[in-house]
Scaffold this active site. Sequence first.
Site, mmCIF file in Angstrom:
data_model
loop_
_atom_site.group_PDB
_atom_site.id
_atom_site.type_symbol
_atom_site.label_atom_id
_atom_site.label_comp_id
_atom_site.label_asym_id
_atom_site.label_seq_id
_atom_site.Cartn_x
_atom_site.Cartn_y
_atom_site.Cartn_z
ATOM 1 N N SER A 117 0.832 -1.206 0.000
ATOM 2 C CA SER A 117 0.000 0.000 0.000
ATOM 3 C C SER A 117 0.865 1.255 0.000
ATOM 4 C CB SER A 117 -0.894 -0.009 1.240
ATOM 5 O OG SER A 117 -1.521 1.249 1.425
ATOM 6 N N TYR B 73 -2.153 5.494 -4.105
ATOM 7 C CA TYR B 73 -3.269 6.423 -3.963
ATOM 8 C C TYR B 73 -2.783 7.705 -4.613
ATOM 9 C CZ TYR B 73 -6.009 3.584 -0.690
ATOM 10 O OH TYR B 73 -6.788 2.611 -0.110
ATOM 11 N N THR C 148 -5.223 2.748 -7.317
ATOM 12 C CA THR C 148 -6.552 2.495 -6.744
ATOM 13 C C THR C 148 -7.477 3.670 -7.039
ATOM 14 O OG1 THR C 148 -5.593 1.114 -5.022
ATOM 15 C CG2 THR C 148 -7.801 2.009 -4.597
ATOM 16 N N LYS D 222 -7.234 -0.421 -9.999
ATOM 17 C CA LYS D 222 -7.957 -1.171 -8.972
ATOM 18 C C LYS D 222 -9.286 -0.493 -8.661
ATOM 19 C CE LYS D 222 -7.242 -3.199 -4.322
ATOM 20 N NZ LYS D 222 -7.887 -2.439 -3.262
HETATM 21 N N1 FMN Z 1 -6.793 -1.121 -0.853
HETATM 22 C C1 FMN Z 1 -5.922 -0.283 -1.435
HETATM 23 O O1 FMN Z 1 -5.894 -0.192 -2.655
HETATM 24 N N2 FMN Z 1 -5.048 0.450 -0.676
HETATM 25 C C2 FMN Z 1 -5.038 0.396 0.675
HETATM 26 O O2 FMN Z 1 -4.238 1.060 1.321
HETATM 27 C C3 FMN Z 1 -5.985 -0.434 1.298
HETATM 28 N N3 FMN Z 1 -6.052 -0.493 2.645
HETATM 29 C C4 FMN Z 1 -6.889 -1.401 3.240
HETATM 30 C C5 FMN Z 1 -6.898 -1.501 4.623
HETATM 31 C C6 FMN Z 1 -7.666 -2.478 5.247
HETATM 32 C C7 FMN Z 1 -7.635 -2.588 6.743
HETATM 33 C C8 FMN Z 1 -8.450 -3.364 4.477
HETATM 34 C C9 FMN Z 1 -9.243 -4.463 5.124
HETATM 35 C C10 FMN Z 1 -8.479 -3.225 3.099
HETATM 36 C C11 FMN Z 1 -7.717 -2.241 2.464
HETATM 37 N N4 FMN Z 1 -7.704 -2.101 1.072
HETATM 38 C C12 FMN Z 1 -6.844 -1.218 0.492
HETATM 39 C C13 FMN Z 1 -8.552 -2.954 0.240
HETATM 40 C C14 FMN Z 1 -7.858 -4.284 -0.075
HETATM 41 O O3 FMN Z 1 -6.813 -4.092 -0.985
HETATM 42 C C15 FMN Z 1 -8.847 -5.293 -0.693
HETATM 43 O O4 FMN Z 1 -9.480 -4.696 -1.801
HETATM 44 C C16 FMN Z 1 -9.893 -5.748 0.310
HETATM 45 O O5 FMN Z 1 -9.286 -6.033 1.552
HETATM 46 C C17 FMN Z 1 -10.628 -6.987 -0.190
HETATM 47 O O6 FMN Z 1 -11.681 -7.311 0.655
HETATM 48 P P1 FMN Z 1 -11.607 -8.468 1.762
HETATM 49 O O7 FMN Z 1 -10.464 -8.162 2.648
HETATM 50 O O8 FMN Z 1 -12.912 -8.351 2.493
HETATM 51 O O9 FMN Z 1 -11.457 -9.765 1.027
#
Ligand code: FMN
Length: 388
Positions: free
Chosen positions: A129, A153, A179, A261
């Site tokens: 990330s 981001y 993203t 994304k």
């Molecule tokens: N997606 C990003 O593109 N950048 C991030 O910094 C980011 N931070 C996240 C932080 C947390 C705590 C969680 C749970 C998800 C984050 N996501 C982020 C989304 C994840 O990349 C992913 O799309 C998501 O966790 C998928 O859903 P699931 O965990 O319920 O399977």
Amino acid sequence: TPNYGDYQLEVYLRGLTGVREDLPFTFAELEARAHATLPPDIVSYVAGGAGNEYTQNANVTAFDRWGVIPRMLVGAARRDLSINLFGMALPTPLLLAPIGVIGLCAQDGHGDLATARAAATSGVPMIASTLTVDPLEEVAAQFGETPGFFQLYNPKDRAVAESFVSRAEAAGFKGIVVTLDTLQLGWRPRDLKLGNFPQLKGHCLANYFSDPVFRTKLAKPPEEDVRAAALVWASELSDPTLNWNDLAWLRSLTKLPLLLKGICHPEDAKRAIDGGIDGIYCSNHGGRQANGGIPAIDLLPTVVEAAGGAPVVFDSGVRGGEHIVKALALGASAVAIGRPYAYGLALGGEDGIVHVLRSLLAEADLLMAIDGYPTIADLNPDALHARA
Ligand code: FMN
């Protein structure tokens, strides 16, 4: 190479010597135990979703609509789970989804580094990330032979975006994921209730605070006034005006494989590919951003069709091996794991992540063995039966 399913043999053999695996084998237990371990504000941030969390929950239950059709006597003694993604030979079809604050999920507060080491051990690439405790250069230094991806981001200031991407290139990342579903932050009642947004406290901003371009925006360096620096970050995090006219600029950021994304509509997928994007990342951010109602897996097949053969990474709601198999059958080129590895990390550090990945792979592999689909190429929509 052994089959991934052999992990169960390892566990049973250790059981013979009286040693039981302490880490959980089901997502339910993983989640419950991690929630009991992590501080409440981290639980809220990791577990919470947008609105009443309908989409977040539906992401998981939507997989139940599909069943894998068992085929007998296929000859599935050996399975091959390897894939090729942008010319990279990967041992498994899994990726570690980008999780901002993964750093804080580790007991030592350096979860990005632990995740990177788990990537090195397992061969499962980490998508790091933008929001990390340790700067991207230090994360990349732990990847070993496993390729890594950098998730961007896109900040308001393009010079900061350009700096991040060139740093990621210099650090050896092998692809960039931009993203698009977080140009604004989603409405998250759990975090709102606690008044909790970790980054505003200055957490997980190492990439910004170590960035020469970002630092020029600060009246005082973050070492002197972290609150003020975090507020500058909040105002710069994301450019809400980003739109399709900026696609050429996004493409110009790098020659590395570039993925977008958050793409869930076939027209968006087609537009991205037509604009020179290399891959689509179909995801609804685990239901954390918009509580729009449609599980991501329901939208995957038309996105795959529109991508016209370009790789499509999928995430959102993957909790078990059967979900991996179903997402691959519905056309995903690779499947990214989100919350399960955050919980594995919380319970067992690097080893916890590796255990979660090995368990997911073992479950997927044994499903392919028992139901007669020895390779990923055998997994296509004909392998699935949709229940009414
Ligand atoms: N997606 C990003 O593109 N950048 C991030 O910094 C980011 N931070 C996240 C932080 C947390 C705590 C969680 C749970 C998800 C984050 N996501 C982020 C989304 C994840 O990349 C992913 O799309 C998501 O966790 C998928 O859903 P699931 O965990 O319920 O399977």
